[in-house]
Design a protein around this motif. Structure first.
Motif, PDB file in Angstrom:
ATOM      1  N   ARG A 197      -4.009  -9.078  -8.678  1.00 42.15           N
ATOM      2  CA  ARG A 197      -4.953  -9.372  -7.592  1.00 42.15           C
ATOM      3  C   ARG A 197      -5.774 -10.619  -7.904  1.00 42.15           C
ATOM      4  NH1 ARG A 197      -5.606  -3.702  -7.671  1.00 42.15           N
ATOM      5  NH2 ARG A 197      -7.482  -3.908  -8.968  1.00 42.15           N
ATOM      6  N   GLN A 198      -6.213 -10.744  -9.150  1.00 42.01           N
ATOM      7  CA  GLN A 198      -6.996 -11.905  -9.549  1.00 42.01           C
ATOM      8  C   GLN A 198      -6.174 -13.196  -9.467  1.00 42.01           C
ATOM      9  OE1 GLN A 198      -8.500 -10.939 -13.450  1.00 42.01           O
ATOM     10  NE2 GLN A 198      -9.535  -9.101 -12.713  1.00 42.01           N
ATOM     11  N   ALA A 199      -4.847 -13.061  -9.530  1.00 41.72           N
ATOM     12  CA  ALA A 199      -3.952 -14.226  -9.488  1.00 41.72           C
ATOM     13  C   ALA A 199      -3.349 -14.434  -8.091  1.00 41.72           C
ATOM     14  CB  ALA A 199      -2.835 -14.062 -10.518  1.00 41.72           C
ATOM     15  N   ASP A 200      -3.915 -13.771  -7.076  1.00 37.42           N
ATOM     16  CA  ASP A 200      -3.439 -13.898  -5.688  1.00 37.42           C
ATOM     17  C   ASP A 200      -2.015 -13.399  -5.511  1.00 37.42           C
ATOM     18  OD1 ASP A 200      -5.857 -15.016  -4.731  1.00 37.42           O
ATOM     19  OD2 ASP A 200      -5.251 -17.004  -5.430  1.00 37.42           O
ATOM     20  N   LEU A 201      -1.675 -12.348  -6.229  1.00 32.60           N
ATOM     21  CA  LEU A 201      -0.398 -11.684  -6.056  1.00 32.60           C
ATOM     22  C   LEU A 201      -0.627 -10.321  -5.418  1.00 32.60           C
ATOM     23  CD1 LEU A 201       1.309 -12.456  -9.509  1.00 32.60           C
ATOM     24  CD2 LEU A 201       1.852 -13.504  -7.300  1.00 32.60           C
ATOM     25  N   ASP A 202       0.059 -10.048  -4.323  1.00 35.65           N
ATOM     26  CA  ASP A 202      -0.100  -8.789  -3.604  1.00 35.65           C
ATOM     27  C   ASP A 202       0.950  -7.790  -4.057  1.00 35.65           C
ATOM     28  OD1 ASP A 202      -2.174  -9.877  -2.046  1.00 35.65           O
ATOM     29  OD2 ASP A 202      -0.729 -10.739  -0.625  1.00 35.65           O
ATOM     30  N   LEU A 203       0.500  -6.615  -4.455  1.00 32.13           N
ATOM     31  CA  LEU A 203       1.410  -5.577  -4.931  1.00 32.13           C
ATOM     32  C   LEU A 203       2.291  -5.072  -3.791  1.00 32.13           C
ATOM     33  CD1 LEU A 203       2.182  -3.781  -7.365  1.00 32.13           C
ATOM     34  CD2 LEU A 203       0.447  -2.157  -6.593  1.00 32.13           C
ATOM     35  N   GLN A 204       3.615  -5.049  -4.024  1.00 29.69           N
ATOM     36  CA  GLN A 204       4.580  -4.617  -3.018  1.00 29.69           C
ATOM     37  C   GLN A 204       5.241  -3.281  -3.356  1.00 29.69           C
ATOM     38  OE1 GLN A 204       5.169  -6.578  -0.097  1.00 29.69           O
ATOM     39  NE2 GLN A 204       3.348  -7.591  -0.932  1.00 29.69           N
TER      40      GLN A 204
END
Length: 236
Positions: A197-204
C-alpha cells in the motif's frame, strides 16, 4: 559490496555456494522445481505472460525466469549472486531458451535506471533474505508500468511457520539445507500488504502453498499461514 546495496553478504554467499545445483531437480532446490509449475500457472492466469515484458527480481538460477520466457514473455532476471546468474545463463544456452537475459543489479538500482518499464514484475522467495524488504517492494512498484502486475511470495511469521518451514523443512524432512531461513526475517501478510500500500500497489489476491510430506505433493490453497503468494497491481 557497496554498503548501500540492500543485500546480506551471508545470504548471497549461502546461495552462491549452492549455485551449481540450481538445475538439479533432486538437489536442495527440489522444492523450487516442484512449486514452479504452480506459481507459474497462478501468475500466468492473472497476468497472461505471452508478449509481455517481465522482470524477475532475485531470479537465482533462473527457474521461474526460464519458464516465463517459455510462456512467450521477454524476461529479464536480476540477482546479486554472480555464480547463480552464470548458472542461469548457461542453462538458457544449453536449453535453447530465447527471450531471457540476466543481469547482476539490485532492484533499487534498476528502478532508478528503468522506471515504469515492465508489464509484470515477480519477486519470489527473496523478501525474507534481504535486510529491508520494504525497499524491494518500493523498487518493484517503481519498475512496473502503471496498471501492471507485481507478484511476491514469502513465508508468514508465526509459531506454525517456525515448526513447518524451519524445524520440519530444514531439520526433519531435510527439504532444504539447515540455516536456509531465519524465522525473525519471515513476513506476515499484513506487513507485506502494508509495504505494498505504501508503494502504491493494490492487493488483488493471495494464495497459500501447502505440502504433504507423505505424498510429497505441493498445492495451492487459501491457507496463508506458512508459505504464501500475493498479487498486486500498480495504480494506473
Amino acid at each position: 559490496m557497496n554498503p548501500n546495496v540492500n543485500a546480506d553478504p551471508a545470504e548471497l554467499a549461502k546461495f552462491s555456494d549452492l549455485a551449481h545445483r540450481w538445475w538439479d531437480p533432486e538437489s536442495e532446490f527440489r522444492p523450487l522445481h516442484q512449486i514452479n509449475p504452480l506459481r507459474l500457472a497462478w501468475i500466468d492466469g492473472l497476468a497472461p505472460l505471452a508478449g509481455k515484458r517481465v522482470l524477475d527480481v532475485g531470479c537465482g538460477g533462473g527457474i521461474l525466469s526460464d519458464s516465463m520466457a517459455r510462456k512467450g514473455a521477454q524476461v529479464t532476471g536480476i540477482d546479486l549472486s554472480v555464480k547463480a546468474l552464470r548458472v542461469a545463463q548457461l542453462h538458457a544456452l544449453e536449453a535453447g531458451t530465447s527471450g531471457v537475459e540476466y543481469r547482476e543489479v539490485s532492484a533499487e538500482d534498476l528502478a532508478a535506471e528503468q522506471p515504469g518499464t515492465f508489464d509484470v514484475v515477480t519477486c519470489m522467495e527473496m523478501l525474507e533474505h534481504v535486510p529491508d524488504p520494504s525497499s524491494v517492494v518500493r523498487a518493484c512498484s517503481q519498475l512496473v508500468k502503471p496498471g501492471g502486475w507485481v507478484f511476491f511470495s514469502t513465508i508468514n511469521r508465526n509459531p506454525k511457520s517456525f515448526l513447518f518451514a524451519i524445524v520440519g523443512a530444514e531439520y526433519v524432512l531435510q527439504l532444504l539445507p539447515k540455516g536456509t531461513h531465519e524465522w525473525a526475517k519471515f513476513i506476515r501478510p499484513s506487513e507485506l500488504a502494508s509495504y505494498c500500500r505504501q508503494a502504491d500497489l493494490d492487493l488483488q489476491g493471495t494464495r497459500g502453498m501447502e505440502y504433504n510430506p507423505l505424498t510429497r505433493r505441493y498445492w495451492l490453497s487459501d491457507d496463508t499461514s506458512v508459505n504464501y503468494m500475493i498479487a498486486t497491481r500498480r495504480a494506473p
